[in-house]
Enzyme design. Sequence first.
Site, mmCIF file in Angstrom:
data_model
loop_
_atom_site.group_PDB
_atom_site.id
_atom_site.type_symbol
_atom_site.label_atom_id
_atom_site.label_comp_id
_atom_site.label_asym_id
_atom_site.label_seq_id
_atom_site.Cartn_x
_atom_site.Cartn_y
_atom_site.Cartn_z
ATOM 1 N N LYS A 10 -74.060 24.819 26.413
ATOM 2 C CA LYS A 10 -74.898 25.814 25.744
ATOM 3 C C LYS A 10 -74.026 26.922 25.130
ATOM 4 O O LYS A 10 -72.831 27.030 25.445
ATOM 5 C CB LYS A 10 -75.884 26.393 26.770
ATOM 6 C CG LYS A 10 -76.880 25.358 27.339
ATOM 7 C CD LYS A 10 -77.819 26.037 28.353
ATOM 8 C CE LYS A 10 -78.858 25.096 28.923
ATOM 9 N NZ LYS A 10 -79.765 25.789 29.881
ATOM 10 N N TYR A 50 -87.114 21.794 24.800
ATOM 11 C CA TYR A 50 -87.681 22.504 25.957
ATOM 12 C C TYR A 50 -89.214 22.520 25.925
ATOM 13 O O TYR A 50 -89.834 23.471 26.383
ATOM 14 C CB TYR A 50 -87.136 23.933 26.015
ATOM 15 C CG TYR A 50 -85.759 24.021 26.639
ATOM 16 C CD1 TYR A 50 -85.460 23.344 27.820
ATOM 17 C CD2 TYR A 50 -84.759 24.800 26.065
ATOM 18 C CE1 TYR A 50 -84.205 23.424 28.399
ATOM 19 C CE2 TYR A 50 -83.496 24.880 26.645
ATOM 20 C CZ TYR A 50 -83.231 24.187 27.813
ATOM 21 O OH TYR A 50 -81.988 24.276 28.394
ATOM 22 N N PHE A 58 -90.813 33.161 29.428
ATOM 23 C CA PHE A 58 -89.490 33.335 28.802
ATOM 24 C C PHE A 58 -89.203 32.265 27.742
ATOM 25 O O PHE A 58 -88.058 32.101 27.322
ATOM 26 C CB PHE A 58 -88.391 33.334 29.879
ATOM 27 C CG PHE A 58 -88.430 32.142 30.803
ATOM 28 C CD1 PHE A 58 -87.853 30.930 30.444
ATOM 29 C CD2 PHE A 58 -89.054 32.237 32.044
ATOM 30 C CE1 PHE A 58 -87.896 29.831 31.289
ATOM 31 C CE2 PHE A 58 -89.096 31.135 32.903
ATOM 32 C CZ PHE A 58 -88.512 29.934 32.526
ATOM 33 N N ARG A 91 -75.790 15.959 37.162
ATOM 34 C CA ARG A 91 -76.612 17.078 37.679
ATOM 35 C C ARG A 91 -75.927 17.731 38.881
ATOM 36 O O ARG A 91 -75.970 18.948 39.040
ATOM 37 C CB ARG A 91 -78.000 16.585 38.101
ATOM 38 C CG ARG A 91 -78.934 16.192 36.973
ATOM 39 C CD ARG A 91 -79.598 17.322 36.249
ATOM 40 N NE ARG A 91 -80.631 18.018 36.979
ATOM 41 C CZ ARG A 91 -81.508 18.849 36.404
ATOM 42 N NH1 ARG A 91 -81.464 19.068 35.091
ATOM 43 N NH2 ARG A 91 -82.409 19.464 37.108
ATOM 44 N N THR A 97 -80.569 24.897 38.786
ATOM 45 C CA THR A 97 -80.986 25.599 37.563
ATOM 46 C C THR A 97 -80.681 27.097 37.657
ATOM 47 O O THR A 97 -80.178 27.705 36.718
ATOM 48 C CB THR A 97 -82.504 25.389 37.348
ATOM 49 O OG1 THR A 97 -82.765 23.987 37.321
ATOM 50 C CG2 THR A 97 -82.967 26.017 36.052
ATOM 51 N N ARG A 108 -72.669 25.676 37.046
ATOM 52 C CA ARG A 108 -73.611 26.798 36.911
ATOM 53 C C ARG A 108 -73.340 27.890 37.936
ATOM 54 O O ARG A 108 -73.452 29.081 37.639
ATOM 55 C CB ARG A 108 -75.045 26.269 37.040
ATOM 56 C CG ARG A 108 -75.488 25.458 35.815
ATOM 57 C CD ARG A 108 -76.775 24.716 36.071
ATOM 58 N NE ARG A 108 -77.411 24.261 34.844
ATOM 59 C CZ ARG A 108 -78.566 23.610 34.819
ATOM 60 N NH1 ARG A 108 -79.191 23.295 35.958
ATOM 61 N NH2 ARG A 108 -79.098 23.254 33.672
ATOM 62 N N ASN A 122 -77.245 29.415 32.118
ATOM 63 C CA ASN A 122 -76.575 28.537 33.088
ATOM 64 C C ASN A 122 -75.625 27.530 32.449
ATOM 65 O O ASN A 122 -75.375 26.463 32.986
ATOM 66 C CB ASN A 122 -77.604 27.861 33.994
ATOM 67 C CG ASN A 122 -78.684 27.152 33.201
ATOM 68 O OD1 ASN A 122 -78.534 26.942 31.998
ATOM 69 N ND2 ASN A 122 -79.760 26.756 33.863
ATOM 70 N N HIS A 125 -76.678 22.018 30.024
ATOM 71 C CA HIS A 125 -77.902 21.247 30.247
ATOM 72 C C HIS A 125 -77.509 19.823 30.603
ATOM 73 O O HIS A 125 -76.557 19.280 30.033
ATOM 74 C CB HIS A 125 -78.767 21.210 28.982
ATOM 75 C CG HIS A 125 -79.837 20.166 29.058
ATOM 76 N ND1 HIS A 125 -81.027 20.383 29.718
ATOM 77 C CD2 HIS A 125 -79.870 18.878 28.609
ATOM 78 C CE1 HIS A 125 -81.753 19.263 29.658
ATOM 79 N NE2 HIS A 125 -81.071 18.349 29.000
ATOM 80 N N GLU A 136 -84.426 12.796 25.224
ATOM 81 C CA GLU A 136 -83.480 13.805 24.733
ATOM 82 C C GLU A 136 -82.385 13.183 23.872
ATOM 83 O O GLU A 136 -82.013 13.739 22.829
ATOM 84 C CB GLU A 136 -82.854 14.543 25.926
ATOM 85 C CG GLU A 136 -83.865 15.383 26.693
ATOM 86 C CD GLU A 136 -83.304 15.972 27.976
ATOM 87 O OE1 GLU A 136 -84.029 16.712 28.652
ATOM 88 O OE2 GLU A 136 -82.137 15.693 28.322
HETATM 89 P P1 ADP Z 1 -82.845 22.420 34.083
HETATM 90 O O1 ADP Z 1 -82.127 23.028 32.886
HETATM 91 O O2 ADP Z 1 -82.061 22.617 35.372
HETATM 92 O O3 ADP Z 1 -83.253 20.975 33.868
HETATM 93 P P2 ADP Z 1 -85.556 23.403 33.499
HETATM 94 O O4 ADP Z 1 -85.741 22.286 32.550
HETATM 95 O O5 ADP Z 1 -86.626 23.681 34.513
HETATM 96 O O6 ADP Z 1 -84.181 23.251 34.338
HETATM 97 O O7 ADP Z 1 -85.341 24.755 32.695
HETATM 98 C C1 ADP Z 1 -84.798 24.792 31.400
HETATM 99 C C2 ADP Z 1 -83.942 26.065 31.256
HETATM 100 O O8 ADP Z 1 -84.816 27.225 31.319
HETATM 101 C C3 ADP Z 1 -82.948 26.300 32.389
HETATM 102 O O9 ADP Z 1 -81.741 25.569 32.221
HETATM 103 C C4 ADP Z 1 -82.748 27.804 32.323
HETATM 104 O O10 ADP Z 1 -81.880 28.162 31.259
HETATM 105 C C5 ADP Z 1 -84.161 28.296 32.001
HETATM 106 N N1 ADP Z 1 -84.977 28.578 33.202
HETATM 107 C C6 ADP Z 1 -85.594 27.661 34.000
HETATM 108 N N2 ADP Z 1 -86.303 28.246 34.989
HETATM 109 C C7 ADP Z 1 -86.139 29.581 34.815
HETATM 110 C C8 ADP Z 1 -86.645 30.740 35.522
HETATM 111 N N3 ADP Z 1 -87.448 30.632 36.578
HETATM 112 N N4 ADP Z 1 -86.274 31.943 35.075
HETATM 113 C C9 ADP Z 1 -85.471 32.070 33.999
HETATM 114 N N5 ADP Z 1 -84.968 31.037 33.290
HETATM 115 C C10 ADP Z 1 -85.293 29.785 33.672
#
Ligand code: ADP
Length: 166
Positions: A10, A50, A58, A91, A97, A108, A122, A125, A136
């Site tokens: 990212k 997303y 957010f 992962r 996350t 991360r 973080n 992805h 994806e």
């Molecule tokens: P991952 O990236 O671990 O697969 P998700 O798909 O649930 O997790 O979330 C997508 C992205 O949204 C995360 O990588 C992170 O940047 C952001 N994110 C997820 N959950 C939260 C949260 N509770 N608060 C703030 N940002 C979040």
Amino acid sequence: MAEQTLVLIKPDGLKKSLTGNILTRLSETKLEIAAAKAVCVTRELAGEHYRHMKDKPFFNELLDYLMGNLHNRKKVLALVYHGDNAIKLVRDICGDTNPESADPTSIRGSYGRITTKGLFENIIHASSSPEEAEREIKLWFKPEELVYRIYPVETEEKVTQTLVWA
Ligand code: ADP
């Protein structure tokens, strides 16, 4: 079982010059790189990537993050890794996350942060399931950009025009 997974470094990972470090960590998996490219992310692409986060408060901030608007780095590095157990292996190296609860030795956990607005920045992805990986990879890459025929393809007749020297 042989799997593939989409990895995105990212914009915060690029801004913090972590690309080399992250690729080294991922090479520990012994997985094969099946595709790699730098991508300038549109709001449409970020929103589709997303789409499962659409109802989160957010969401817009998240799209700005992936587009590079928070880091003045308008690109991500997109890669496809291929090999046995690819999804879990990648992962695990990425970590949770939430960078605060991620193992501190994970990518991360080592380099992520939570912004003052509460967004998890973080760094990386990685696809979470075979179904998501397929969705994806097909979203981010064209068939000819992958060095392996991972998913079935078909040919399409196309009339194209190219500029040549007059
Ligand atoms: P991952 O990236 O671990 O697969 P998700 O798909 O649930 O997790 O979330 C997508 C992205 O949204 C995360 O990588 C992170 O940047 C952001 N994110 C997820 N959950 C939260 C949260 N509770 N608060 C703030 N940002 C979040």
